[in-house]
Write a protein that holds these residues in place. Structure first.
Motif, PDB file in Angstrom:
ATOM      1  N   UNK A  46      49.402  36.727  51.030  1.00 41.94           N
ATOM      2  CA  UNK A  46      48.289  36.159  51.620  1.00 41.94           C
ATOM      3  C   UNK A  46      47.078  35.953  51.170  1.00 41.94           C
ATOM      4  N   UNK A  47      47.013  36.969  51.363  1.00 44.08           N
ATOM      5  CA  UNK A  47      45.982  38.352  50.065  1.00 44.08           C
ATOM      6  C   UNK A  47      45.303  37.489  49.457  1.00 44.08           C
ATOM      7  N   UNK A  48      46.528  37.341  48.319  1.00 43.11           N
ATOM      8  CA  UNK A  48      46.135  36.935  46.813  1.00 43.11           C
ATOM      9  C   UNK A  48      45.964  35.138  46.870  1.00 43.11           C
ATOM     10  N   UNK A  49      46.463  34.904  47.906  1.00 46.43           N
ATOM     11  CA  UNK A  49      46.008  32.881  47.910  1.00 46.43           C
ATOM     12  C   UNK A  49      44.423  32.792  48.162  1.00 46.43           C
ATOM     13  N   UNK A  50      44.571  33.750  49.180  1.00 49.17           N
ATOM     14  CA  UNK A  50      42.772  33.608  49.847  1.00 49.17           C
ATOM     15  C   UNK A  50      41.807  33.822  49.194  1.00 49.17           C
ATOM     16  N   UNK A  51      42.114  34.893  48.133  1.00 46.89           N
ATOM     17  CA  UNK A  51      40.942  35.906  47.275  1.00 46.89           C
ATOM     18  C   UNK A  51      41.611  33.976  45.940  1.00 46.89           C
ATOM     19  N   UNK A  52      42.103  33.689  45.845  1.00 48.97           N
ATOM     20  CA  UNK A  52      42.507  32.459  44.932  1.00 48.97           C
ATOM     21  C   UNK A  52      41.784  31.216  45.383  1.00 48.97           C
ATOM     22  N   UNK A  53      41.462  31.215  46.473  1.00 44.27           N
ATOM     23  CA  UNK A  53      41.054  30.157  47.303  1.00 44.27           C
ATOM     24  C   UNK A  53      39.210  30.199  47.129  1.00 44.27           C
ATOM     25  N   UNK A  54      38.961  31.053  47.811  1.00 46.13           N
ATOM     26  CA  UNK A  54      37.808  31.426  47.359  1.00 46.13           C
ATOM     27  C   UNK A  54      37.411  31.526  45.982  1.00 46.13           C
ATOM     28  N   UNK A  55      38.262  31.688  45.031  1.00 45.89           N
ATOM     29  CA  UNK A  55      37.645  31.673  43.714  1.00 45.89           C
ATOM     30  C   UNK A  55      37.480  30.201  43.019  1.00 45.89           C
ATOM     31  N   UNK A  56      37.684  29.462  43.954  1.00 44.79           N
ATOM     32  CA  UNK A  56      38.261  28.094  43.047  1.00 44.79           C
ATOM     33  C   UNK A  56      36.696  27.237  44.447  1.00 44.79           C
TER      34      UNK A  56
ATOM     35  N   UNK B 158      36.507  37.065  42.756  1.00 44.32           N
ATOM     36  CA  UNK B 158      37.300  36.857  43.782  1.00 44.32           C
ATOM     37  C   UNK B 158      38.542  36.738  42.872  1.00 44.32           C
ATOM     38  N   UNK B 159      37.702  36.443  41.897  1.00 49.82           N
ATOM     39  CA  UNK B 159      39.364  36.258  40.875  1.00 49.82           C
ATOM     40  C   UNK B 159      40.441  37.499  40.318  1.00 49.82           C
ATOM     41  N   UNK B 160      38.931  38.350  39.743  1.00 54.82           N
ATOM     42  CA  UNK B 160      39.654  39.471  39.711  1.00 54.82           C
ATOM     43  C   UNK B 160      40.865  39.752  41.757  1.00 54.82           C
ATOM     44  N   UNK B 161      40.494  40.111  42.379  1.00 51.79           N
ATOM     45  CA  UNK B 161      40.893  40.598  43.740  1.00 51.79           C
ATOM     46  C   UNK B 161      42.320  39.460  43.328  1.00 51.79           C
ATOM     47  N   UNK B 162      41.605  38.210  43.416  1.00 55.56           N
ATOM     48  CA  UNK B 162      43.887  37.381  43.616  1.00 55.56           C
ATOM     49  C   UNK B 162      44.274  37.843  42.368  1.00 55.56           C
ATOM     50  N   UNK B 163      43.865  38.475  41.397  1.00 55.21           N
ATOM     51  CA  UNK B 163      44.984  38.975  39.733  1.00 55.21           C
ATOM     52  C   UNK B 163      44.897  40.226  40.506  1.00 55.21           C
ATOM     53  N   UNK B 164      44.500  41.032  41.597  1.00 54.74           N
ATOM     54  CA  UNK B 164      44.764  42.493  42.160  1.00 54.74           C
ATOM     55  C   UNK B 164      45.855  42.507  43.002  1.00 54.74           C
ATOM     56  N   UNK B 165      45.835  41.355  44.245  1.00 55.59           N
ATOM     57  CA  UNK B 165      46.977  41.323  45.040  1.00 55.59           C
ATOM     58  C   UNK B 165      47.858  40.756  43.481  1.00 55.59           C
ATOM     59  N   UNK B 166      48.059  39.361  43.315  1.00 60.35           N
ATOM     60  CA  UNK B 166      48.933  39.664  42.504  1.00 60.35           C
ATOM     61  C   UNK B 166      50.449  39.889  42.195  1.00 60.35           C
ATOM     62  N   UNK B 167      49.130  40.878  41.112  1.00 57.55           N
ATOM     63  CA  UNK B 167      50.209  42.605  40.852  1.00 57.55           C
ATOM     64  C   UNK B 167      51.046  43.060  41.641  1.00 57.55           C
ATOM     65  N   UNK B 168      50.443  43.131  43.108  1.00 57.93           N
ATOM     66  CA  UNK B 168      50.878  43.953  43.633  1.00 57.93           C
ATOM     67  C   UNK B 168      51.467  43.517  44.928  1.00 57.93           C
TER      68      UNK B 168
ATOM     69  N   UNK C 209      55.555  44.817  44.696  1.00 58.79           N
ATOM     70  CA  UNK C 209      56.935  44.384  46.281  1.00 58.79           C
ATOM     71  C   UNK C 209      58.386  44.466  45.957  1.00 58.79           C
ATOM     72  N   UNK C 210      58.142  42.875  45.290  1.00 57.97           N
ATOM     73  CA  UNK C 210      59.177  41.924  44.876  1.00 57.97           C
ATOM     74  C   UNK C 210      60.155  43.241  44.285  1.00 57.97           C
ATOM     75  N   UNK C 211      59.600  44.017  43.200  1.00 52.90           N
ATOM     76  CA  UNK C 211      60.150  44.862  42.529  1.00 52.90           C
ATOM     77  C   UNK C 211      61.052  45.865  43.082  1.00 52.90           C
TER      78      UNK C 211
END
Length: 159
Positions: free
Chosen positions: A23-33, A50-60, A64-66
């Motif tokens: 959810x945080x990654x999606x919110x940051x992606x939306x903020x970046x665009x 915002x794009x750096x934040x989105x990238x970091x949240x996507x990595x997190x 977590x999936x792993x």
């Protein structure tokens, strides 16, 4: 003792963290665009941040999936162990006869859950206590020094 409910609890906690990170990654992606994030000057870095934040949240989220996949693998290996290793449920007691329960997992260190009225703390093999316990068996002593404090435990039970 059945370790599957403990593993299910860890998986549930990791899944909740995954939902939050996604959810945080999606919110940051939306903020970046977002149109409001368009840079007006060379010093306006809101979209970049915002794009750096989105990238970091996507990595997190990927981590977590792993972690969830690792826990699911452990669920299939619900065996008792003779020596402490990842996947072991360990019951320790100290000199005051206080009992503590630890589940050693490759992921999820710091989490805890309640099972059968007992609080079980999740630790990783790389934690100081995890390192001190690896390879030990029932009735072995576990000695640990944290700062200036020396701690000593005895392994009472091992699953």
């Amino acid at each position: 003792m059945n370790k599957v409910p403990i593993l299910m609890n860890i998986k549930t906690q990791l899944s909740a963290e995954l939902d939050n990170a996604t959810h945080a990654a999606e919110q940051a992606r939306l903020a970046a665009t977002d149109d409001q994030s368009v840079a007006e000057t060379q010093y306006d870095t809101l979209a970049i941040e915002a794009s750096f934040l989105a990238h970091g949240q996507s990595q997190r989220a990927e981590q977590l999936m792993q972690a969830i996949a690792i826990i699911e693998k452990l669920m299939l290996q619900n065996e008792c162990h003779r020596y402490i290793k990842a996947g072991s449920l360990v019951v320790l007691s100290n000199e005051q006869h206080q009992t503590q329960y630890f589940f050693i997992a490759p992921v999820g260190g710091g989490m805890s859950c309640v099972e059968g009225g007992k609080t079980i703390k999740v630790i990783t093999p790389s934690s100081p206590l995890g390192k001190a316990m690896l390879g030990k068996a029932i009735d072995d002593d576990v000695q640990l020094k944290l700062g200036h404090k020396d701690m000593e435990y005895v392994i009472d039970e091992l699953y």
